[in-house]
Enzyme design. Structure first.
Site, short mmCIF file in Angstrom:
data_model
loop_
_atom_site.label_atom_id
_atom_site.label_comp_id
_atom_site.label_asym_id
_atom_site.label_seq_id
_atom_site.Cartn_x
_atom_site.Cartn_y
_atom_site.Cartn_z
N CYS A 60 0.81 -1.22 0.00
CA CYS A 60 0.00 0.00 0.00
C CYS A 60 0.85 1.28 0.00
O CYS A 60 0.59 2.21 -0.77
CB CYS A 60 -0.93 -0.01 1.20
SG CYS A 60 -0.18 -0.66 2.70
N GLN A 87 1.79 4.89 9.24
CA GLN A 87 0.82 3.98 8.65
C GLN A 87 -0.36 3.69 9.59
O GLN A 87 -0.19 3.45 10.78
CB GLN A 87 1.53 2.68 8.22
CG GLN A 87 2.58 2.97 7.17
CD GLN A 87 3.30 1.74 6.62
OE1 GLN A 87 4.50 1.79 6.41
NE2 GLN A 87 2.58 0.66 6.35
N ARG A 131 3.87 2.39 12.54
CA ARG A 131 2.41 2.32 12.71
C ARG A 131 1.99 3.43 13.68
O ARG A 131 2.61 3.59 14.73
CB ARG A 131 2.04 0.95 13.29
CG ARG A 131 0.56 0.70 13.38
CD ARG A 131 -0.07 0.32 12.05
NE ARG A 131 0.37 -0.97 11.55
CZ ARG A 131 0.23 -1.35 10.29
NH1 ARG A 131 -0.33 -0.56 9.40
NH2 ARG A 131 0.66 -2.53 9.90
N HIS A 185 -2.46 6.13 4.85
CA HIS A 185 -1.04 6.12 5.20
C HIS A 185 -0.40 7.43 4.73
O HIS A 185 -0.63 7.89 3.61
CB HIS A 185 -0.31 4.98 4.48
CG HIS A 185 -0.66 3.61 5.00
ND1 HIS A 185 -1.42 3.38 6.12
CD2 HIS A 185 -0.31 2.38 4.53
CE1 HIS A 185 -1.53 2.08 6.32
NE2 HIS A 185 -0.88 1.45 5.37
P1 NAP Z 1 -8.36 -8.57 7.30
O1 NAP Z 1 -9.19 -7.36 7.52
O2 NAP Z 1 -7.75 -9.21 8.51
O3 NAP Z 1 -9.25 -9.63 6.51
C1 NAP Z 1 -8.77 -10.88 6.08
C2 NAP Z 1 -9.77 -11.97 6.45
O4 NAP Z 1 -9.81 -12.14 7.87
C3 NAP Z 1 -11.22 -11.69 6.11
O5 NAP Z 1 -11.46 -11.95 4.76
C4 NAP Z 1 -11.98 -12.64 7.03
O6 NAP Z 1 -12.02 -13.93 6.39
C5 NAP Z 1 -11.06 -12.72 8.24
N1 NAP Z 1 -11.53 -11.99 9.44
C6 NAP Z 1 -11.25 -12.37 10.71
N2 NAP Z 1 -11.77 -11.52 11.58
C7 NAP Z 1 -12.43 -10.57 10.89
C8 NAP Z 1 -13.20 -9.43 11.27
N3 NAP Z 1 -13.37 -9.08 12.55
N4 NAP Z 1 -13.73 -8.65 10.28
C9 NAP Z 1 -13.55 -8.95 9.00
N5 NAP Z 1 -12.83 -10.05 8.59
C10 NAP Z 1 -12.27 -10.85 9.52
O7 NAP Z 1 -7.15 -8.27 6.32
P2 NAP Z 1 -6.96 -7.06 5.25
O8 NAP Z 1 -6.39 -5.88 5.91
O9 NAP Z 1 -8.19 -6.94 4.44
O10 NAP Z 1 -5.77 -7.65 4.36
C11 NAP Z 1 -5.96 -8.71 3.42
C12 NAP Z 1 -4.69 -8.85 2.60
O11 NAP Z 1 -4.45 -7.63 1.89
C13 NAP Z 1 -3.43 -9.09 3.45
O12 NAP Z 1 -2.57 -9.96 2.78
C14 NAP Z 1 -2.81 -7.71 3.55
O13 NAP Z 1 -1.42 -7.76 3.74
C15 NAP Z 1 -3.14 -7.13 2.18
N6 NAP Z 1 -3.20 -5.67 2.15
C16 NAP Z 1 -3.83 -5.00 3.14
C17 NAP Z 1 -3.89 -3.62 3.06
C18 NAP Z 1 -4.58 -2.82 4.14
O14 NAP Z 1 -4.46 -1.59 4.13
N7 NAP Z 1 -5.29 -3.44 5.07
C19 NAP Z 1 -3.29 -2.94 2.00
C20 NAP Z 1 -2.67 -3.67 0.98
C21 NAP Z 1 -2.63 -5.05 1.07
P3 NAP Z 1 -13.34 -14.87 6.44
O15 NAP Z 1 -14.52 -14.02 6.08
O16 NAP Z 1 -13.07 -15.93 5.44
O17 NAP Z 1 -13.40 -15.34 7.86
#
Ligand code: NAP
Length: 373
Positions: free
Chosen positions: A135, A162, A268, A275
């Site tokens: 990001c 971030q 962070r 960010h």
């Molecule tokens: P995340 O919010 O933790 O979501 C990933 C998965 O966690 C969800 O699809 C869900 O899967 C599960 N989950 C568990 N507890 C949750 C809750 N309370 N609310 C929602 N979902 C929950 O991760 P993310 O930030 O979207 O990141 C996903 C990927 O993108 C990672 O590899 C990260 O490094 C990358 N990324 C993130 C960002 C960013 O700014 N966040 C930026 C660029 C890339 P189920 O529905 O299957 O349970």
């Protein structure tokens, strides 16, 4: 119509991707199927048409029937599922927000306003894996697009600020719980305008150090503090987040490694979304005025919003609070540095969930949909 599977749609990035796709009516042009790793049979997100219930994200037979899979689930999921699909002969497109595949030779890091040409070359040569970049890197490349196009950058030192949401949905919840705990610890004193400020400070500090302070996901207080460590550590003293700055930027630009050196410290901070980065840049030229540099930066693409270097404009337009939820890449605080005429610094901030994650994937999906039509 392309059959497209979505995994990770309820996470932080996935939710923003769904919101953007609904706003742009992208679902009209595809036949979507939604998957889950945790609630198979549950309700799919609303996309304006019937898409059935949630399917099992580990059910390779169903996944292999799709033309394209968009995952915002994370690297562990990618590492477990993609090799099985490929070894079973699946030849569909894999679009991924996680870092797992980014540096692979058979994967393109997508940021189409910067590297559409590389994407087109990848498509013509049969590449099937298209991955969103880190990001902070994507936001930096969009903000500095003009300087890169003019080949003006020798190196960049980036100091990042971030947001909590960069670590995922559970982390944003934890930041808010931490903030609430700090407020609750001092609430009665805050309500008493005669209370001693040192008593308030003492209560908040006690709460920060309390064994019950919520820090399951960050491992440390973020509200009322900062965490100068993101992702795993490397042997050379960098964190992986800092390493990504250099390697991914050069790959996205189509350069050989280290053509432009990027390094710094990733931190962070207790921001919900977006960010920020303070960038110190060594230019290849020493004869450019700040006004010329401003023009080069401001005109590079439709999303850069140049902010004049004064307090009023900075407070109004150059903060996470002002850009969150928009596609703007705010760039400001541009100034010369005392180190010499080729050194400048600037501050840039963008929504890491939009241009830093969901938007490049959404646009890549649309490129595939157009080609498929
Ligand atoms: P995340 O919010 O933790 O979501 C990933 C998965 O966690 C969800 O699809 C869900 O899967 C599960 N989950 C568990 N507890 C949750 C809750 N309370 N609310 C929602 N979902 C929950 O991760 P993310 O930030 O979207 O990141 C996903 C990927 O993108 C990672 O590899 C990260 O490094 C990358 N990324 C993130 C960002 C960013 O700014 N966040 C930026 C660029 C890339 P189920 O529905 O299957 O349970």
């Amino acid at each position: 119509m392309m059959k497209v599977g979505f995994i990770g749609w309820r996470g932080m990035v996935g939710s923003v991707l769904m919101e953007r796709m609904r706003a742009e009516s992208d679902f009209n042009a595809i036949s979507p199927v939604f998957f889950s790793t945790s609630s198979v049979g549950g309700e799919s997100p609303y996309v304006g048409k019937d898409v059935g219930v949630l399917q099992d994200a580990y059910e390779c037979k169903l996944l292999a029937s799709l033309d394209c899979i968009v995952t915002t689930q994370g690297s562990d999921y990618t590492k477990e599922v993609l090799p099985k699909l490929r070894s079973a002969g699946w030849n569909g497109y894999w679009l991924d927000a996680s870092s797992g595949l980014r540096m692979d030779d058979d994967a393109i890091i997508v940021l189409d306003p910067i590297n559409r040409q590389l994407i087109e070359q990848g498509l013509s040569s049969g590449i099937k894996n298209y991955v969103g970049g880190n990001c902070t890197v994507s936001l930096m490349l969009l903000g500095l697009d003009g300087l890169f196009k003019a080949d003006l950058i020798e190196w960049i030192s980036s100091m990042t600020y971030q947001a909590a949401s960069g670590a995922g949905a559970n982390n944003i919840r934890e930041l808010l719980k931490q903030s609430g705990a700090l407020y609750a610890a001092a609430k009665d004193l805050l309500d008493d305008k005669n209370a001693s400020i040192l008593d308030i400070d003492y209560r908040v500090t006690q709460e920060l150090h309390s064994a019950n302070f919520p820090q399951q996901y960050f491992g440390a207080p973020l509200a009322g503090s900062v965490i100068p460590w993101i992702d795993a550590g490397l042997e050379n003293g960098q964190t992986k987040e800092e390493w990504k700055g250099g390697v991914e930027a050069n790959k996205i630009l189509g350069y050989t490694p280290d053509t432009v050196k990027v390094d710094g410290t990733c931190v962070r901070v207790g921001v919900l979304r977006s960010h920020s980065q303070a960038l110190t840049i060594k230019l290849k030229r020493s004869d450019l005025s700040l006004a010329e540099i401003e023009q080069i930066i401001a005109k590079a693409n439709p999303w850069v919003k140049f902010v004049a270097n004064n307090k009023a404009d900075t407070l109004r337009e150059l903060t996470p609070a002002s850009v969150s939820g928009t596609l703007d890449i705010a760039v400001g605080r541009l100034k010369s540095l005392k180190f010499g005429p080729e050194y400048i610094s600037l501050f840039t901030v963008g929504d890491q969930l939009l241009w830093g994650a969901a938007e490049p994937l959404r646009r890549m999906l649309n490129i595939l949909v157009e080609k498929h039509a």
